[in-house]
Design a protein around this motif. Structure first.
Motif, PDB file in Angstrom:
ATOM      1  N   ALA A   1       6.104   2.351  -8.915  1.00 23.80           N
ATOM      2  CA  ALA A   1       5.385   3.582  -9.221  1.00 23.80           C
ATOM      3  C   ALA A   1       3.876   3.383  -9.271  1.00 23.80           C
ATOM      4  O   ALA A   1       3.132   4.341  -9.477  1.00 23.80           O
ATOM      5  N   ASN A   2       3.410   2.155  -9.052  1.00 29.66           N
ATOM      6  CA  ASN A   2       1.974   1.861  -9.064  1.00 29.66           C
ATOM      7  C   ASN A   2       1.729   0.628  -8.201  1.00 29.66           C
ATOM      8  O   ASN A   2       1.432  -0.456  -8.699  1.00 29.66           O
ATOM      9  N   LEU A   3       1.854   0.802  -6.900  1.00 28.27           N
ATOM     10  CA  LEU A   3       1.813  -0.331  -5.974  1.00 28.27           C
ATOM     11  C   LEU A   3       0.405  -0.911  -5.876  1.00 28.27           C
ATOM     12  O   LEU A   3      -0.579  -0.156  -5.758  1.00 28.27           O
ATOM     13  N   PRO A   4       0.274  -2.235  -5.888  1.00 32.51           N
ATOM     14  CA  PRO A   4      -1.049  -2.873  -5.859  1.00 32.51           C
ATOM     15  C   PRO A   4      -1.577  -3.075  -4.434  1.00 32.51           C
ATOM     16  O   PRO A   4      -2.078  -4.146  -4.090  1.00 32.51           O
ATOM     17  N   TYR A   5      -1.466  -2.052  -3.592  1.00 33.83           N
ATOM     18  CA  TYR A   5      -1.880  -2.171  -2.197  1.00 33.83           C
ATOM     19  C   TYR A   5      -2.710  -0.954  -1.813  1.00 33.83           C
ATOM     20  O   TYR A   5      -2.553   0.145  -2.367  1.00 33.83           O
TER      21      TYR A   5
ATOM     22  N   GLN B   1       5.770   8.957  -4.118  1.00 34.13           N
ATOM     23  CA  GLN B   1       4.365   9.189  -3.789  1.00 34.13           C
ATOM     24  C   GLN B   1       3.662   7.893  -3.381  1.00 34.13           C
ATOM     25  O   GLN B   1       2.890   7.867  -2.409  1.00 34.13           O
ATOM     26  N   GLU B   2       3.946   6.816  -4.100  1.00 30.54           N
ATOM     27  CA  GLU B   2       3.312   5.536  -3.796  1.00 30.54           C
ATOM     28  C   GLU B   2       3.799   4.971  -2.455  1.00 30.54           C
ATOM     29  O   GLU B   2       3.011   4.412  -1.682  1.00 30.54           O
ATOM     30  N   ALA B   3       5.079   5.116  -2.179  1.00 26.25           N
ATOM     31  CA  ALA B   3       5.604   4.658  -0.886  1.00 26.25           C
ATOM     32  C   ALA B   3       4.919   5.392   0.256  1.00 26.25           C
ATOM     33  O   ALA B   3       4.528   4.793   1.270  1.00 26.25           O
ATOM     34  N   ALA B   4       4.748   6.713   0.099  1.00 22.78           N
ATOM     35  CA  ALA B   4       4.062   7.494   1.129  1.00 22.78           C
ATOM     36  C   ALA B   4       2.603   7.059   1.282  1.00 22.78           C
ATOM     37  O   ALA B   4       2.066   7.026   2.392  1.00 22.78           O
ATOM     38  N   ARG B   5       1.978   6.707   0.180  1.00 24.29           N
ATOM     39  CA  ARG B   5       0.554   6.331   0.219  1.00 24.29           C
ATOM     40  C   ARG B   5       0.322   5.049   0.990  1.00 24.29           C
ATOM     41  O   ARG B   5      -0.606   4.966   1.814  1.00 24.29           O
ATOM     42  N   VAL B   6       1.135   4.038   0.751  1.00 21.48           N
ATOM     43  CA  VAL B   6       0.857   2.725   1.353  1.00 21.48           C
ATOM     44  C   VAL B   6       1.497   2.571   2.730  1.00 21.48           C
ATOM     45  O   VAL B   6       1.247   1.580   3.423  1.00 21.48           O
TER      46      VAL B   6
END
Length: 714
Positions: free
Chosen positions: A344-348, A373-378
Motif C-alpha cells: 500500500a506504500n511502494l518504495p518505487y 492505486q500503488e500498483a497502478a502508479r508504479v
C-alpha cells in the motif's frame, strides 16, 4: 449406415477439438444438407498451407440419405486406394479428397461460420473476445477450436502455436486432468516415462486447518476453520497483531516447503495450474525480458516460475511486508532482488516496472484499495492481479483463518467492486485468464470465482479518477469506466444482470450512464432500476440517460402524415420511415424487424432522412446493400409462436417509451433533482465529452434519434 439404418446422421470429429459452445449451433448451420464440411478459411499470412486442401477434416457430417451414403462410399474407396501423410498434386491424407466434393454433391453445405473449426490458420483476422464463460471472434460465438499441432515435449512442457493463452490454457488443463483421471482409474503410474501429478495440492476451504487459539476476538465462526469479521474487527485484529501469521518464521518455512514441492513438479513438466497461468500471462504480454515487481512475493517462488517457464525470464524484484518471508527468500536465492516493503506504500518511483504482478496476495492486504492505486502508479505497461478470489456482487467480506499454522486475514472482494477500484486507479481490464480453483462456497454460502485479471493503464494518472459506471454498454464503452452488460464480449465488460440490483455499495459513483437501454425494460421495472442508479451515486453524482425520444418521433410522424396527405412525395417517404420507427421495435417478432428490411431497400429519396434519424449504423447497412455485400433478406413467413416468444425474451424489443416529461418525472421519483435535457456533448460532468460515448471520433452524434437527460443526486 448400410449395416445400421437407424443412424440418421453421422459426424466424424478430429480428436484435437475443444468445444467452447453448444455443438447444436453447428447442426443448425448444417440444416437439411446431406453432407457438411468445414473450409480452412486460410488468412493471407497462412496461404502457404493451401497445399493441404481447401477443406479440413476436423468436422465432416453425412446424412443417411442417398447422397450422403454415396459420398461416404466414394470417400471410403478414395482413402482405401491412397491415404498417406504427404501432400501431392491432388491429394493429401484423407483430407484433400474433400476439395472435389462441392462440385460432386449437390446437397452439400460448407460451414463458413467463423466459430466453427477455428484454428491458428484462420483467426488472425478476427478479434478474440473473452468473458467469464464465452469466447467470440469479432462478435461470432466460438463454437469449437481445432488444436492442431499441440504436443507434449520430452521435458514435459507443451508445444503450442503462439496463440492466445486463454484459448490454450483450459484445453491443456483438461488434457492434464484427463491424464490424471486415467491414471487413477486404471492404476497407471507412468505415461511416457513421466510421473503423474495428483491434485492433492489444490486449495479448498474444507481442507484448511482450524483457527485453534489464534482467533481474534469478535466475529462469527464459519466452516473450514474460518471466522468472519466486520471491517472494524479486522482492522483491530491487525493493529493488535492477532493475525500476523505471515510474519512468523514457521509460517514462512511451511509455505516455502509447500511451494518447493510445486516448483519441483513444475521443473518435471507438471506445473500446477496457477503457476502455469502466471507464466502464460507474462509470456502473452509480449515483452522481451520485462522488469517485473512481484507484490507479496513470499519466499520468492514466482521468481523460479518465471525463470523456468518464461523464455528469457524477467528482471525480477520481489517485495513482501513480512521480514521472515524476505529473509527466507534471500537465503534460498542469494542472487535474487528481495525487499521488505508495504504493497500500500511502494518504495518505487512512478512507472518503474513494465509489469506489476500481484500473485494471490491482494486477498491478504487489508488496505487493498491503496495497494491497487500503488500498483497502478508504479506500473509502466501492465498490472496483473493473479488468482483473485471474487464474489459476484456485494461489499468486501473480511475473514480470518490459519494459513500454514499461523493466523492471517483474508479479504474477499466482489468482481464488481474490484472493477470499480481498478477504474478509479486508471486501470482497464484487457484480459482475463483462468486459474486454480479456490472454492469458498462452503465458507460464504455463495459461489466464488477465481480469475486472473490483466490490466493496462488507460493513460498517465496523477490523482484518483472519478468513479464512472456505464450500464448496458454493449460493444460501445470506454476503458476508464466500469462497464456492465448482460453478456460480455470483451474483458473490459463485466457480465451481470442489472435486474438483480446493481452489485455496488451505496454512494460510490460520480456518474452513472446508460444509453438506449431503459426502453428495453418493462415500464414497471424502470423505477426500481432507476432507484438503483440513484442509490450508487455519490451526493452530487450525475445520472445521464440516452433513450429514443418519443416526443420527436410522434411530432415527425404527424408532420410527415400531414405532408403525405397533401401529396408531398418526400413527406410520404418520411412517413414510411417514421411509422416503422414508431412501431417496429415494439412489435417486431424477428431480429432486425421491418427496420432492417427497409434499410436494404430504402428509396433514394428517403435515404438521407433515415441516416439523419439513425446515424452511422443505418448508413453502413444501406451502403452494404447498395454494394451487394449483404445476403438477401430472408423470405417472409409465419413465425411459430414458440419462436416469437423466444425472440421477444432476448432483449431486442422496446417494452416502453419515454419523452422529456416522463423521463424527468421518473428521475424525480427516485430522489434525483435538477432533471434537464442536454445535448450529446453537454454534461454537468465536465470531462464527459472526451469519452465519446454519445458521439463518434469526428464529433458526430452516434444516435441522433436520442433524448439526452441528466439529473443530480443531492
Amino acid at each position: 449406415m448400410d449395416t445400421r439404418p437407424g443412424i440418421d446422421f453421422l459426424t466424424y470429429l478430429d480428436a484435437d477439438l475443444w468445444f467452447f459452445d453448444d455443438p447444436e449451433l453447428v447442426f443448425k448451420e448444417i440444416g437439411d444438407a446431406s453432407i457438411a464440411i468445414t473450409p480452412h478459411r486460410l488468412t493471407p499470412k497462412m496461404q502457404y498451407l493451401a497445399r493441404f486442401g481447401k477443406y479440413n477434416v476436423g468436422w465432416v457430417s453425412w446424412r443417411n440419405d442417398e447422397e450422403g451414403r454415396r459420398c461416404l462410399r466414394d470417400y471410403r474407396a478414395d482413402c482405401l486406394d491412397w491415404c498417406f501423410d504427404r501432400p501431392e498434386s491432388n491429394r493429401f491424407a484423407d483430407q484433400k479428397y474433400l476439395d472435389k466434393w462441392p462440385s460432386t454433391y449437390a446437397n452439400l453445405r460448407i460451414l463458413d461460420h467463423p466459430g466453427i473449426n477455428a484454428a491458428e490458420w484462420n483467426v488472425d483476422v478476427y478479434d478474440l473476445i473473452f468473458d467469464e464463460d464465452r469466447v467470440s471472434l469479432s462478435g461470432h460465438p466460438l463454437i469449437f477450436w481445432h488444436f492442431q499441432g499441440v504436443k507434449k515435449k520430452e521435458d514435459g512442457t507443451w508445444k503450442v502455436p503462439g496463440m492466445e493463452f486463454q484459448i490454450y490454457t483450459p484445453y491443456l488443463n483438461a488434457l492434464e486432468d484427463a491424464r490424471d483421471l486415467l491414471a487413477a482409474k486404471f492404476d497407471i503410474t507412468e505415461f511416457d516415462k513421466r510421473d503423474i501429478r495428483r491434485d492433492a495440492d489444490k486449495p479448498r476451504a474444507s481442507d484448511l486447518s482450524g483457527m485453534g487459539d489464534h482467533r481474534p476476538g469478535g466475529g462469527k465462526d464459519l466452516p473450514g476453520g474460518y471466522r468472519r469479521l466486520t471491517e472494524a474487527e479486522a482492522r483491530q485484529a491487525v493493529a493488535q497483531g492477532a493475525v500476523d501469521g505471515w510474519h512468523w518464521e514457521k509460517v514462512a518455512q511451511a509455505q516455502a516447503q509447500a511451494y518447493a514441492t510445486l516448483i519441483e513438479d513444475m521443473k518435471r513438466g507438471r506445473p500446477r495450474r496457477d503457476l502455469a497461468t502466471a507464466a502464460e500471462v507474462v509470456k502473452a504480454l509480449g515483452l522481451s525480458r520485462p522488469s517485473l515487481l512481484d507484490v507479496g512475493c513470499g519466499s520468492g517462488y514466482y521468481r523460479s516460475v518465471f525463470d523456468h517457464l518464461v523464455p528469457g525470464g524477467v528482471e525480477y524484484q520481489g517485495i513482501d511486508y513480512s521480514p521472515a518471508m524476505i529473509a527466507l527468500a534471500r537465503e534460498q536465492d542469494p542472487n535474487g532482488a528481495f525487499t521488505v516493503a508495504d504493497a500500500a506504500n511502494l518504495p518505487y518511483a512512478t512507472n518503474s516496472f513494465d509489469i506489476v504482478f500481484n500473485g494471490v496476495s491482494l486477498m491478504h492486504i487489508l488496505d487493498f484499495e491503496a495497494a491497487i492505486q500503488e500498483a497502478a502508479r508504479v506500473a509502466r505497461r501492465y498490472v496483473v492481479f493473479h488468482t483473485a478470489v471474487l464474489r459476484q456482487g456485494g461489499e468486501a467480506i473480511f475473514l480470518t483463518k490459519d494459513a500454514y499454522g499461523g493466523p492471517v486475514v483474508e479479504v474477499v472482494l466482489s468482481e464488481a467492486e474490484l472493477r470499480r477500484l481498478l477504474s478509479e486507479a486508471g486501470l482497464a481490464v484487457i484480459g482475463i485468464a483462468p486459474s486454480i480453483e479456490y472454492d469458498l462456497s462452503a465458507v460464504l454460502g455463495e459461489r466464488t470465482a477465481t480469475k486472473t485479471l490483466i490490466c493496462a493503464p488507460v493513460d498517465a494518472m496523477t490523482q484518483r479518477r472519478p468513479s464512472l459506471l456505464n450500464l448496458g454498454c454493449g460493444g460501445h464503452f470506454h476503458p476508464a469506466w466500469v462497464n456492465i452488460d448482460i453478456q460480455s464480449h470483451h474483458p473490459g465488460v463485466m457480465a451481470y444482470d442489472i435486474l438483480n440490483g446493481l452489485p455496488f455499495p451505496d454512494a460510490v459513483f460520480d456518474m452513472v450512464y446508460h444509453s438506449h437501454m431503459l426502453e428495453h425494460l418493462p415500464g414497471w421495472q424502470a423505477e426500481p432500476f432507476m432507484a438503483e442508479c440513484a442509490r450508487v451515486l455519490k451526493p452530487g453524482g450525475i445520472l445521464r440517460v440516452a433513450i429514443p425520444d418519443l416526443e420527436t418521433i410522434c411530432r415527425l410522424y404527424l408532420e410527415s402524415l400531414s405532408g403525405a396527405l397533401d401529396g408531398d412525395r418526400a413527406a410520404e417517404h418520411r412517413y414510411d420511415w417514421m411509422l416503422i420507427e414508431l412501431i417496429d421495435q415494439i412489435s417486431r417478432v424477428e431480429s432486425g424487424g421491418e427496420m432492417a428490411r427497409y434499410w436494404r431497400e430504402v428509396p433514394p429519396e428517403g435515404e438521407r432522412f433515415v441516416i439523419e434519424r439513425v446515424g452511422d449504423i443505418a448508413a453502413s447497412v444501406i451502403a452494404a446493400a447498395k454494394e451487394g455485400r449483404l445476403p438477401p433478406a430472408a423470405p417472409r413467413r409465419v413465425i411459430p409462436v414458440e419462436e416469437v416468444v423466444h425472440f421477444r425474451k432476448q432483449g431486442e424489443v422496446h417494452q416502453w417509451m419515454y419523452d422529456r416529461f416522463s423521463l424527468g418525472r421518473l428521475m424525480r421519483r427516485v430522489g434525483l433533482e435538477d432533471a434537464r435535457v442536454v445535448d450529446a456533448t453537454e454534461s454537468a460532468h465536465l470531462g464527459f465529452a472526451r469519452f465519446r460515448l454519445d458521439t463518434d471520433q469526428s464529433g458526430q452524434v452516434r444516435k441522433p434519434d436520442s433524448l439526452f437527460m441528466e439529473a443530480v443526486r443531492r
